[in-house]
Write a protein that holds these residues in place. Structure first.
Motif, short mmCIF file in Angstrom:
data_model
loop_
_atom_site.label_atom_id
_atom_site.label_comp_id
_atom_site.label_asym_id
_atom_site.label_seq_id
_atom_site.Cartn_x
_atom_site.Cartn_y
_atom_site.Cartn_z
N LYS A 13 28.06 11.08 35.76
CA LYS A 13 28.59 12.17 34.96
C LYS A 13 28.57 13.47 35.74
CE LYS A 13 27.84 12.59 30.55
NZ LYS A 13 27.23 12.87 29.23
N LEU B 143 31.77 15.90 36.59
CA LEU B 143 31.76 17.31 36.22
C LEU B 143 32.09 18.20 37.41
CD1 LEU B 143 28.69 17.47 33.83
CD2 LEU B 143 31.04 18.03 33.23
N SER C 100 38.53 11.75 31.61
CA SER C 100 37.92 13.04 31.28
C SER C 100 38.99 14.12 31.38
CB SER C 100 36.77 13.37 32.25
OG SER C 100 35.71 12.44 32.13
N LEU D 295 34.78 14.41 27.85
CA LEU D 295 34.35 13.53 28.93
C LEU D 295 34.59 12.06 28.59
CD1 LEU D 295 31.02 15.19 30.13
CD2 LEU D 295 33.30 15.33 31.17
#
Length: 239
Positions: free
Chosen positions: A2, A6, A92, A113
């Motif tokens: 994750k 990001l 995402s 996401l």
């Protein structure tokens, strides 16, 4: 995973051609200068494709990443939409709506996401001096994204900080030929759990449109540029 997604979505540099025309002097700041776009650009869409076994996919293939940026007729960004679609984990989406002009800028961002997490946040540009600013989050004052520009407002550095700790840093070098962007060298440094790593992303322009904006770029992950890892296709709409 994750955190990596990001970072990919937050960093605009991979989806843009940094720098501006070398003949520009005493420019008035607009965000278009950071992206190095020539002519009265209204919209630019970038499609990122993975290259497997040296075979360059056509732009009709399914991209792993897509970004759409719209500008007003002065060169101020109005909207940015970024989509990353990794089949193994899902899609995402980052959507940003900008307010203001010149250096007086803010934007609202919506994030969805791949794991179903949904967030919304607002950011404001806080100028530290004539050529650097912090993109400040209204929800988390401990976070800082400090952008440094040269005297023609070309991107040269991006730093992500949490409190006093630098989590990642990116340096950008743009090479020109015949007043066009030929190559972009991004050096990335990450600090994860106290471990530091360095990596490179190289973009080499292959084709241009009649305004001199790159329409095809090959992406490499090392300075030797032996193996193409990604291909970026760009489509432009003009005022």
């Amino acid at each position: 995973m994750k955190k990596k997604v990001l970072l990919l979505l937050l960093l605009p540099l991979f989806l843009s051609c940094n720098g501006q025309e070398s003949k520009t002097t005493e420019a008035v700041y607009t965000q278009k200068l950071e992206y190095g776009l020539k002519g009265p650009v209204k919209e630019v869409i970038t499609y990122i494709h993975t290259v497997d076994n040296g075979k360059i996919p056509a732009n009709t293939a399914k991209p792993i990443g897509t970004t759409t940026i719209t500008f007003d007729n002065m060169g101020n960004i109005m909207t940015i939409t970024k989509i990353w679609d990794f089949e193994r984990i899902g899609k995402s989406v980052f959507s940003s709506i900008f307010s203001g002009t010149g250096k007086d800028l803010s934007f609202k961002e919506t994030v969805d996401l791949y794991d179903g997490e949904h967030t919304e946040n607002s950011y404001k540009y806080i100028w530290l001096d004539d050529y650097s600013y912090n993109i400040r989050s209204e929800k988390d004052s401990s976070y800082a994204n400090i952008i440094s520009l040269d005297k023609k407002y070309r991107l040269v550095k991006s730093v992500f900080k949490r409190d006093a700790v630098i989590e990642s840093e990116e340096e950008i070098e743009t090479v020109y030929k015949d007043d066009k962007i030929q190559e972009i060298i991004n050096k990335e440094m990450e600090n994860t759990d106290g471990k530091k790593s360095v990596s490179y992303r190289i973009q080499v322009a292959q084709k241009y449109d009649n305004q001199g904006n790159p329409t095809v770029l090959y992406g490499y992950d090392d300075l030797t540029k032996q193996t193409v890892k990604h291909v970026l296709y760009k489509e432009y709409t003009y005022y």
